[in-house]
Write a protein that holds these residues in place. Structure first.
Motif, PDB file in Angstrom:
ATOM      1  N   PRO A   1       0.707  -0.801   0.286  1.00 46.53           N
ATOM      2  CA  PRO A   1      -0.110  -0.352  -0.110  1.00 46.53           C
ATOM      3  C   PRO A   1       0.694   1.366   0.184  1.00 46.53           C
ATOM      4  O   PRO A   1       1.896   1.194   0.494  1.00 46.53           O
ATOM      5  N   GLY A   2       0.352   2.124  -0.898  1.00 41.91           N
ATOM      6  CA  GLY A   2       1.094   3.690  -0.709  1.00 41.91           C
ATOM      7  C   GLY A   2       2.423   3.236  -1.567  1.00 41.91           C
ATOM      8  O   GLY A   2       3.086   4.905  -2.204  1.00 41.91           O
ATOM      9  N   SER A   3       2.031   2.346  -2.653  1.00 42.47           N
ATOM     10  CA  SER A   3       3.207   3.091  -3.789  1.00 42.47           C
ATOM     11  C   SER A   3       2.615   3.463  -4.408  1.00 42.47           C
ATOM     12  O   SER A   3       1.619   3.502  -4.896  1.00 42.47           O
TER      13      SER A   3
END
Length: 222
Positions: A201-203
């Motif tokens: 997550p957050g990539s």
């Protein structure tokens, strides 16, 4: 231009997503310049950045590259992700990649199908995945006997196969039930540090588009 590659596209998957995957697998950091409105696209078209008046476009090594396959060919060659020699590239890597582009296009276009055609498109998409494409790669892995599709090192074919598998699973979570070698392949590829990072997550990996995202893209391009 020096520094990080700059990716020009809307904030979604589309035809830029395989490029993001390939750069991430190569461990290359990149910046993104999102096309948020039609005027952003028009500006790129008018300033001569888009050879064929369309995106994706990637600024890299002093060039403004367009056309998805051309961009990916450059990145794969630059970062040694297309086999160890010409034979591996021609007989295996490029052949696998072109087949994956066919399935990727079906998966990509599903969100754009009219409501009255979605069911038929879904059935065709899943049929191609389960009965044409995935059996090929299951056999390739069995016959090859290695961890990777080409030679014994990571190539763009591995990266694109993993991307397509994960996309297909979004539509049918058990789609690999009949393909044990592809299940193992998915686990191996997902554990490669650069790829594992991209899956977190957050990539810069983009989510499956919803109705609002599709509507926004349609306003930009149509």
């Amino acid at each position: 231009m020096s520094g990080k590659p700059k990716l020009h596209y809307f904030n979604g998957r589309g035809r830029m997503e395989p490029i993001r995957w390939l750069l991430a697998a190569a461990g290359v950091e990149f910046d993104e310049c999102f096309i948020e409105k039609k005027e952003d696209l028009t500006k790129l078209q008018n300033d001569g950045s888009l050879l064929f008046q369309q995106v994706p476009m990637v600024e890299i090594d002093g060039m403004k590259l367009v056309q998805t396959r051309a961009i990916m060919n450059y990145i794969a060659t630059k970062y040694n992700l297309c086999g160890k020699d010409l034979k591996e590239r021609a007989l295996y890597c490029n052949k696998f990649v072109e087949g994956l582009f066919d399935l990727n296009e079906l998966l990509l276009m599903h969100v754009l199908q009219p409501a009255d055609q979605k069911e038929q498109h879904f059935a065709n998409m899943m049929d191609k995945a389960e009965n044409r494409h995935f059996p090929v790669f299951e056999k390739v892995l069995k016959d090859h006997g290695k961890d990777f599709l080409v030679g014994n090192q990571l190539s763009r074919a591995d990266v694109q196969l993993l991307e397509v598998i994960l996309m297909a699973e979004e539509y049918k979570p058990d789609i690999l039930a009949k393909f044990p070698l592809l299940q193992s392949f998915k686990a191996r590829m997902s554990a490669i540090p650069n790829i594992k990072k991209f899956l977190q997550p957050g990539s810069q990996r983009k989510p499956l588009a919803d109705k609002n995202a599709v509507a926004k893209v349609m306003k930009i391009f149509y």
